[in-house]
Design a protein around this motif. Structure first.
Motif, PDB file in Angstrom:
ATOM      1  N   ASN A  57       0.842  -1.255  -0.011  1.00  8.30           N
ATOM      2  CA  ASN A  57      -0.229  -0.161   0.020  1.00  8.30           C
ATOM      3  C   ASN A  57       0.749   1.391  -0.096  1.00  8.30           C
ATOM      4  O   ASN A  57       0.616   2.333  -0.585  1.00  8.30           O
ATOM      5  CB  ASN A  57      -0.954   0.164   1.155  1.00  8.30           C
ATOM      6  N   THR A  58       1.978   1.318   0.799  1.00 14.37           N
ATOM      7  CA  THR A  58       3.009   2.420   0.914  1.00 14.37           C
ATOM      8  C   THR A  58       3.470   2.549  -0.378  1.00 14.37           C
ATOM      9  O   THR A  58       3.473   3.804  -1.206  1.00 14.37           O
ATOM     10  CB  THR A  58       3.838   2.283   1.901  1.00 14.37           C
ATOM     11  N   LYS A  61       1.245   4.315  -3.104  1.00 12.44           N
ATOM     12  CA  LYS A  61       1.023   5.608  -2.648  1.00 12.44           C
ATOM     13  C   LYS A  61       2.190   6.449  -3.231  1.00 12.44           C
ATOM     14  O   LYS A  61       1.873   7.521  -3.728  1.00 12.44           O
ATOM     15  CB  LYS A  61       0.672   5.727  -1.422  1.00 12.44           C
ATOM     16  N   ASN A  62       3.261   6.002  -3.031  1.00 14.27           N
ATOM     17  CA  ASN A  62       4.521   6.447  -3.522  1.00 14.27           C
ATOM     18  C   ASN A  62       4.655   6.707  -5.071  1.00 14.27           C
ATOM     19  O   ASN A  62       5.028   7.613  -5.650  1.00 14.27           O
ATOM     20  CB  ASN A  62       5.920   5.843  -2.823  1.00 14.27           C
ATOM     21  N   ASN A  64       2.045   6.651  -7.070  1.00 12.83           N
ATOM     22  CA  ASN A  64       0.909   7.473  -7.437  1.00 12.83           C
ATOM     23  C   ASN A  64       1.560   9.011  -7.466  1.00 12.83           C
ATOM     24  O   ASN A  64       1.374   9.772  -8.051  1.00 12.83           O
ATOM     25  CB  ASN A  64      -0.428   7.590  -6.837  1.00 12.83           C
ATOM     26  N   VAL A  65       2.171   9.249  -6.299  1.00 17.15           N
ATOM     27  CA  VAL A  65       2.762  10.448  -6.100  1.00 17.15           C
ATOM     28  C   VAL A  65       3.962  10.830  -7.312  1.00 17.15           C
ATOM     29  O   VAL A  65       3.923  11.756  -7.753  1.00 17.15           O
ATOM     30  CB  VAL A  65       3.554  10.764  -4.664  1.00 17.15           C
TER      31      VAL A  65
END
Length: 155
Positions: A57-58, A61-62, A64-65
């Motif tokens: 999950n982390t 997210k990274n 996507n950024v």
């Protein structure tokens, strides 16, 4: 007072039933160990998967950024998503295998136990019928002897 043939037969039947119970106890105990080992394996898998999924999950997210900042990282994101799909597929396969194993274990344990219970019920019924027949025979013999004694007393 001697031992009758019927009593010996019942003793042999009880011994055979005891052997049956002992023979069935061994696979049931082994099955219990198998289920325990499977439970430990599932718990270990769960303990290892939870942090891994948190890391995934982390990572997503990274990624996507990073996609918002730079379009060139698209290949890296696709690679991460493929890994997540593979892990999900493996998790589904493990879940299906555990469900199948539980079904097999239930069926394997239930069938012999039902047979043993039915056999025990039959033995109890037969013993009860035998005791009842012996009691009736004793009552009839007592009544006959009383009638004979009464005839001798009157005659």
């Amino acid at each position: 007072m001697g031992v009758s043939g019927g009593e010996i037969a019942w003793l042999i039947l009880a011994g055979a039933f005891l052997m049956l119970v002992l023979v069935l106890a061994v696979p049931i105990l082994r099955l219990r160990h198998t289920v325990d080992a499977t439970t430990r394996m599932i718990n270990d898998l769960n303990d290892r998967t939870t942090p891994l999924l948190g890391d995934v999950n982390t990572t997503v997210k990274n990624v996507n950024v990073a996609l918002e900042q730079v379009q060139t990282s698209l290949d890296g994101v696709n690679l991460q998503l493929a890994k997540v799909d593979t892990m999900t597929t493996h998790a589904q396969n493990v879940t299906a295998n555990v469900a199948n194993l539980a079904t097999v274990v239930s069926a394997a344990a239930a069938n012999p136990l039902v047979k043993v219970a039915a056999f025990g019920y039959g033995v109890r019924r037969a013993a009860s019928a035998r005791r009842h027949a012996e009691t009736e025979r004793e009552v009839r013999d007592t009544i006959k002897s009383q009638r004979r004694a009464a005839k001798r007393g009157n005659g």
